[in-house]
Design an enzyme around this catalytic site. Sequence first.
Site, PDB file in Angstrom:
ATOM      1  N   ASP A   1       0.671  -1.210   0.305  1.00  0.00           N
ATOM      2  CA  ASP A   1      -0.243  -0.357  -0.002  1.00  0.00           C
ATOM      3  C   ASP A   1       1.046   1.260   0.196  1.00  0.00           C
ATOM      4  O   ASP A   1       2.141   0.894  -0.257  1.00  0.00           O
ATOM      5  CB  ASP A   1      -0.740  -0.259   1.284  1.00  0.00           C
ATOM      6  CG  ASP A   1      -0.139   0.575   2.446  1.00  0.00           C
ATOM      7  OD1 ASP A   1       1.116   0.683   2.296  1.00  0.00           O
ATOM      8  OD2 ASP A   1      -1.333   0.429   3.326  1.00  0.00           O
TER       9      ASP A   1
ATOM     10  N   CYS B   1       2.432  -2.897   3.963  1.00  0.00           N
ATOM     11  CA  CYS B   1       2.261  -2.050   4.144  1.00  0.00           C
ATOM     12  C   CYS B   1       2.774  -1.414   5.119  1.00  0.00           C
ATOM     13  O   CYS B   1       3.951  -1.605   5.366  1.00  0.00           O
ATOM     14  CB  CYS B   1       0.477  -2.468   4.788  1.00  0.00           C
ATOM     15  SG  CYS B   1       0.733  -2.790   6.315  1.00  0.00           S
TER      16      CYS B   1
ATOM     17  N   THR C   1       2.456  -1.356   8.615  1.00  0.00           N
ATOM     18  CA  THR C   1       3.021  -1.944   9.703  1.00  0.00           C
ATOM     19  C   THR C   1       3.506  -3.643   9.400  1.00  0.00           C
ATOM     20  O   THR C   1       3.796  -4.300   9.825  1.00  0.00           O
ATOM     21  CB  THR C   1       2.405  -2.230  10.694  1.00  0.00           C
ATOM     22  OG1 THR C   1       0.896  -2.777  10.140  1.00  0.00           O
ATOM     23  CG2 THR C   1       1.870  -0.523  11.437  1.00  0.00           C
TER      24      THR C   1
ATOM     25  N   HIS D   1       9.355 -24.090  10.048  1.00  0.00           N
ATOM     26  CA  HIS D   1       7.758 -24.434  10.933  1.00  0.00           C
ATOM     27  C   HIS D   1       6.438 -24.049  10.288  1.00  0.00           C
ATOM     28  O   HIS D   1       6.042 -25.058  10.881  1.00  0.00           O
ATOM     29  CB  HIS D   1       8.643 -23.986  12.171  1.00  0.00           C
ATOM     30  CG  HIS D   1       9.322 -24.529  13.755  1.00  0.00           C
ATOM     31  ND1 HIS D   1       9.618 -24.407  14.654  1.00  0.00           N
ATOM     32  CD2 HIS D   1      10.713 -24.968  12.819  1.00  0.00           C
ATOM     33  CE1 HIS D   1      10.449 -24.746  15.071  1.00  0.00           C
ATOM     34  NE2 HIS D   1      11.549 -25.558  13.909  1.00  0.00           N
TER      35      HIS D   1
ATOM     36  N   HIS E   1       6.182 -31.035  11.811  1.00  0.00           N
ATOM     37  CA  HIS E   1       5.637 -29.551  11.333  1.00  0.00           C
ATOM     38  C   HIS E   1       4.632 -29.746  10.234  1.00  0.00           C
ATOM     39  O   HIS E   1       3.907 -28.859  10.583  1.00  0.00           O
ATOM     40  CB  HIS E   1       6.870 -28.556  11.322  1.00  0.00           C
ATOM     41  CG  HIS E   1       7.999 -28.224  12.103  1.00  0.00           C
ATOM     42  ND1 HIS E   1       7.815 -27.881  13.390  1.00  0.00           N
ATOM     43  CD2 HIS E   1       9.465 -28.725  12.025  1.00  0.00           C
ATOM     44  CE1 HIS E   1       8.702 -27.537  14.114  1.00  0.00           C
ATOM     45  NE2 HIS E   1       9.576 -28.521  13.444  1.00  0.00           N
TER      46      HIS E   1
HETATM   47  C1  RB5 Z   1      -2.161   2.978   5.768  1.00  0.00           C
HETATM   48  O1  RB5 Z   1      -2.028   3.924   7.092  1.00  0.00           O
HETATM   49  C2  RB5 Z   1      -1.744   1.904   7.403  1.00  0.00           C
HETATM   50  O2  RB5 Z   1      -2.544   2.251   8.068  1.00  0.00           O
HETATM   51  C3  RB5 Z   1      -1.650   0.461   6.544  1.00  0.00           C
HETATM   52  O3  RB5 Z   1      -0.283   1.316   5.744  1.00  0.00           O
HETATM   53  C4  RB5 Z   1      -1.177  -0.687   8.048  1.00  0.00           C
HETATM   54  O4  RB5 Z   1       0.178  -0.096   8.374  1.00  0.00           O
HETATM   55  C5  RB5 Z   1      -1.906  -1.042   8.056  1.00  0.00           C
HETATM   56  O5  RB5 Z   1      -2.038  -2.106   8.984  1.00  0.00           O
END
Ligand code: RB5
Length: 146
Positions: free
Chosen positions: A9, A66, A68, A99, A134
């Site tokens: 993203d 993304c 995070t 695993h 596993h």
């Molecule tokens: C977008 O602002 C953010 O929420 C997305 O990139 C991500 O971190 C979501 O889990």
Amino acid sequence: MKKIVIASDHGAVALKSEIIAFLKTKQCELKDLGVDSDDPVDYPDIAVLTCTEFKRGGYDFGILLCGTGIGVSMTANKIKGIRCALIHDLFTAEMAKAHNDANFIAFGGRVKYNVPVTKMIEKFMETEFAGERHCRRVGKIMDAEK
Ligand code: RB5
């Protein structure tokens, strides 16, 4: 040669470019599903698109990014057949393959890691699934879809 599908993203565009440059040095065949700008998109759309492409077949694994890594990995793990691991160091990169036999790995473009993401991807790629007990455990993950 590994065939990999990758997408991000707007929260990890620079990280995606860095990963692609690295994977090209490893002679990987890449399918880049975007995005390539900071214009906001919804990460579940990116994850669904990428997992759908993966399930067309022929890919060794996928990479989702993304801000995070959390949102794309949560979404990917809702899709039948996908085992997406949120990686944060070399140990989890290794275990995700050894695993859990992950077929997707996820990272965050806004996360401060102690090791470069490319090194974690390299570790994942050079690790083999350990099999044996596993197999049973991964089988039970997949049974949970039913
Ligand atoms: C977008 O602002 C953010 O929420 C997305 O990139 C991500 O971190 C979501 O889990």
